[in-house]
Design a protein around this motif. Structure first.
Motif, PDB file in Angstrom:
ATOM      1  N   LYS A 147       0.818  -1.219   0.000  1.00 35.76           N
ATOM      2  CA  LYS A 147       0.000   0.000   0.000  1.00 35.76           C
ATOM      3  C   LYS A 147       0.847   1.263   0.000  1.00 35.76           C
ATOM      4  N   ASP A 148       2.122   1.135   0.377  1.00 38.38           N
ATOM      5  CA  ASP A 148       3.032   2.275   0.402  1.00 38.38           C
ATOM      6  C   ASP A 148       3.904   2.375  -0.858  1.00 38.38           C
ATOM      7  N   TYR A 149       3.707   1.476  -1.806  1.00 37.59           N
ATOM      8  CA  TYR A 149       4.507   1.479  -3.030  1.00 37.59           C
ATOM      9  C   TYR A 149       4.191   2.720  -3.881  1.00 37.59           C
ATOM     10  N   SER A 150       5.204   3.245  -4.521  1.00 44.73           N
ATOM     11  CA  SER A 150       5.003   4.289  -5.523  1.00 44.73           C
ATOM     12  C   SER A 150       4.620   3.619  -6.850  1.00 44.73           C
ATOM     13  N   ILE A 151       4.216   4.398  -7.832  1.00 44.11           N
ATOM     14  CA  ILE A 151       3.874   3.871  -9.151  1.00 44.11           C
ATOM     15  C   ILE A 151       5.074   3.151  -9.763  1.00 44.11           C
ATOM     16  N   ILE A 152       6.248   3.748  -9.610  1.00 39.58           N
ATOM     17  CA  ILE A 152       7.465   3.145 -10.160  1.00 39.58           C
ATOM     18  C   ILE A 152       7.733   1.794  -9.500  1.00 39.58           C
ATOM     19  N   GLU A 153       7.547   1.725  -8.192  1.00 32.82           N
ATOM     20  CA  GLU A 153       7.784   0.474  -7.456  1.00 32.82           C
ATOM     21  C   GLU A 153       6.770  -0.604  -7.858  1.00 32.82           C
ATOM     22  N   LEU A 154       5.531  -0.200  -8.080  1.00 28.51           N
ATOM     23  CA  LEU A 154       4.512  -1.154  -8.514  1.00 28.51           C
ATOM     24  C   LEU A 154       4.860  -1.723  -9.892  1.00 28.51           C
ATOM     25  N   LEU A 155       5.243  -0.852 -10.814  1.00 21.72           N
ATOM     26  CA  LEU A 155       5.592  -1.294 -12.166  1.00 21.72           C
ATOM     27  C   LEU A 155       6.838  -2.184 -12.149  1.00 21.72           C
ATOM     28  N   SER A 156       7.810  -1.815 -11.333  1.00 21.41           N
ATOM     29  CA  SER A 156       9.028  -2.615 -11.215  1.00 21.41           C
ATOM     30  C   SER A 156       8.720  -4.000 -10.659  1.00 21.41           C
ATOM     31  N   THR A 157       7.817  -4.043  -9.673  1.00 23.95           N
ATOM     32  CA  THR A 157       7.441  -5.320  -9.072  1.00 23.95           C
ATOM     33  C   THR A 157       6.708  -6.207 -10.073  1.00 23.95           C
ATOM     34  N   ILE A 158       5.833  -5.623 -10.856  1.00 16.87           N
ATOM     35  CA  ILE A 158       5.055  -6.404 -11.825  1.00 16.87           C
ATOM     36  C   ILE A 158       5.921  -6.891 -12.976  1.00 16.87           C
ATOM     37  N   PHE A 159       6.776  -6.023 -13.519  1.00 20.61           N
ATOM     38  CA  PHE A 159       7.491  -6.357 -14.752  1.00 20.61           C
ATOM     39  C   PHE A 159       8.882  -6.948 -14.533  1.00 20.61           C
ATOM     40  N   LEU A 160       9.566  -6.537 -13.465  1.00 19.90           N
ATOM     41  CA  LEU A 160      10.968  -6.941 -13.316  1.00 19.90           C
ATOM     42  C   LEU A 160      11.243  -7.834 -12.114  1.00 19.90           C
ATOM     43  N   ASN A 161      10.645  -7.523 -10.992  1.00 19.54           N
ATOM     44  CA  ASN A 161      10.928  -8.267  -9.757  1.00 19.54           C
ATOM     45  C   ASN A 161       9.639  -8.740  -9.101  1.00 19.54           C
ATOM     46  N   PRO A 162       8.967  -9.719  -9.697  1.00 24.76           N
ATOM     47  CA  PRO A 162       7.667 -10.172  -9.179  1.00 24.76           C
ATOM     48  C   PRO A 162       7.766 -10.758  -7.780  1.00 24.76           C
ATOM     49  N   ILE A 163       6.692 -10.636  -7.019  1.00 21.11           N
ATOM     50  CA  ILE A 163       6.629 -11.255  -5.703  1.00 21.11           C
ATOM     51  C   ILE A 163       6.747 -12.772  -5.819  1.00 21.11           C
ATOM     52  N   PRO A 164       6.082 -13.421  -6.794  1.00 29.85           N
ATOM     53  CA  PRO A 164       6.399 -14.836  -7.055  1.00 29.85           C
ATOM     54  C   PRO A 164       7.778 -14.893  -7.736  1.00 29.85           C
ATOM     55  N   TYR A 165       8.821 -14.960  -6.930  1.00 34.64           N
ATOM     56  CA  TYR A 165      10.172 -14.731  -7.440  1.00 34.64           C
ATOM     57  C   TYR A 165      10.622 -15.783  -8.455  1.00 34.64           C
ATOM     58  N   GLN A 166       9.932 -16.945  -8.484  1.00 36.11           N
ATOM     59  CA  GLN A 166      10.300 -17.968  -9.454  1.00 36.11           C
ATOM     60  C   GLN A 166      10.073 -17.526 -10.889  1.00 36.11           C
ATOM     61  N   LEU A 167       9.317 -16.435 -11.073  1.00 36.64           N
ATOM     62  CA  LEU A 167       9.053 -15.926 -12.419  1.00 36.64           C
ATOM     63  C   LEU A 167      10.306 -15.361 -13.089  1.00 36.64           C
ATOM     64  N   TRP A 168      11.411 -15.265 -12.338  1.00 42.02           N
ATOM     65  CA  TRP A 168      12.667 -14.827 -12.953  1.00 42.02           C
ATOM     66  C   TRP A 168      13.039 -15.745 -14.122  1.00 42.02           C
ATOM     67  N   PHE A 169      12.644 -17.005 -14.020  1.00 41.41           N
ATOM     68  CA  PHE A 169      12.945 -17.954 -15.099  1.00 41.41           C
ATOM     69  C   PHE A 169      12.310 -17.497 -16.412  1.00 41.41           C
ATOM     70  N   VAL A 170      11.021 -17.152 -16.379  1.00 41.99           N
ATOM     71  CA  VAL A 170      10.322 -16.697 -17.585  1.00 41.99           C
ATOM     72  C   VAL A 170      10.907 -15.368 -18.061  1.00 41.99           C
ATOM     73  N   ARG A 171      11.216 -14.471 -17.114  1.00 39.97           N
ATOM     74  CA  ARG A 171      11.806 -13.175 -17.477  1.00 39.97           C
ATOM     75  C   ARG A 171      13.121 -13.377 -18.237  1.00 39.97           C
ATOM     76  N   ASP A 172      14.012 -14.226 -17.697  1.00 40.51           N
ATOM     77  CA  ASP A 172      15.291 -14.482 -18.361  1.00 40.51           C
ATOM     78  C   ASP A 172      15.089 -15.186 -19.700  1.00 40.51           C
TER      79      ASP A 172
END
Length: 355
Positions: free
Chosen positions: A127-152
């Protein structure tokens, strides 16, 4: 690709996914707001290191190798083929990536607004995230961290025409080059050296050496299995005893991965070569690999922290949670995946990229 190889890749992918869940079940350090739960060295730490930092470490390289092989299957290297592959990956990789990333964000947001939930969260509240932090979390550093595999994987696929060209003209020298970058930890910035090396291995087997992947089990293959276990055991003992030579540990670790992949490949032939898995009741489970991959975190972490909160901290509790948390996660994932696929097949198809 014949039916035997197709089923082999499907089964190995499923059991590799089981390995990934246990890899992520490693709980010698669990972060909470009340302080980190740190387990001292003992039988639990040895067992968890042996499996999570040893045996299960072949899973991700296997996935990248299989991805590389399947991407270049039947390709002749034309521009139209690459454009078609890119478009298909938007549906099979990018769309599921974004859906599951947003799912993780919403799940954490809901959990964080529950009373007395703060103790389980160590990072900044959503709830304290900025817009930039939200976008970064969705596109680059997801909370389901295993998604790094798909990103790479998506990043590497963008470079697939270059990879195809390198393999066509430089053949196994391309594999040796990326083996060097993986062994010595070269940083590619946009994706891991492990991702690139094993994707290239899979691509090489498809483009230039397709017959190698058809080789099946022989009695001598037991050497790979025994050698794999011995190397992982030796490395685990050295770490347990406080051995700190990073070069030696790195050689043992990466050698064990290479031998372990060969061992699993051969072991499948030994176990299933003359069996029709389509007739087994558990055959249907093999289709849930991607759903289990996308679903298991942050559910596994929630189970782990919740069980520690209920049972307290001890070596026995740690080992119990290491085994039980992934089993609960796997069971629930397959149960939910099965009924989603049955009740809402179109939705299930979207979130799993049509798998």
């Amino acid at each position: 690709m014949n039916k035997y190889l197709s089923l082999k890749l499907k089964v190995i992918s499923f059991f590799s996914m089981i390995m990934v869940v246990f890899l992520h079940s490693y709980n010698l350090v669990v972060k909470t707001n009340a302080g980190n739960i740190v387990l001292n060295k003992g039988y639990s730490s040895f067992i968890q290191d042996f499996f999570s930092n040893g045996i299960t470490r072949i899973a991700v390289p296997l996935f990248f190798s299989i991805s590389g092989y399947l991407f270049f299957l039947k390709m002749k290297g034309t521009l139209i083929e690459f454009i078609s592959k890119f478009n298909k990956r938007l549906k099979t990789l990018l769309l599921p990536y974004l859906i599951w990333s947003i799912w993780g964000l919403l799940l954490y947001y809901i959990l964080q607004i529950l009373p007395h939930s703060n103790t389980f969260f160590t990072n900044k509240l959503i709830k304290d995230y900025s817009i930039i932090e939200l976008l970064s979390t969705i596109f680059l550093n997801p909370i389901p961290y295993q998604l790094w595999f798909v990103r790479d994987l998506l990043m590497i696929i963008i470079l697939s025409p270059v990879i195809y060209w390198l393999i066509k003209y430089f053949k196994y020298f391309t594999v040796l080059f990326f083996l060097f970058t993986w062994f010595y930890g070269f940083n590619f910035i946009l994706f891991s050296n492990e991702a690139m090396f094993f994707f290239v291995c899979g691509a090489f087997l498809c483009i230039d050496n397709n017959k190698l992947i058809q080789i099946e089990f022989s009695e001598k293959s037991w050497i790979y299995i025994c050698l794999w276990i011995v190397i992982v055991f030796l490395k685990t003992i050295l770490v347990y005893k406080g051995f700190q030579n990073e070069i030696v540990l790195n050689i043992l670790h990466k050698t064990s991965i290479l031998i372990g992949i060969l061992a699993i490949w051969r072991l499948y032939d030994f176990l299933f070569k003359n069996k029709d898995l389509n007739n087994y009741k558990f055959y249907t489970f093999f289709s849930f690999s991607f759903f289990l991959y996308a679903f298991h975190e942050p559910i596994l972490t929630i189970f782990t922290k919740g069980l520690f909160y209920i049972l307290g901290k001890s070596e026995l509790v740690s080992l119990f949670i290491y085994i039980v948390a992934p089993l609960l996660t796997i069971t629930i994932a397959i149960f939910i995946g099965y009924y989603l696929k049955r009740i809402m097949p179109k939705f299930y198809g979207i979130i799993t990229g049509g798998r």
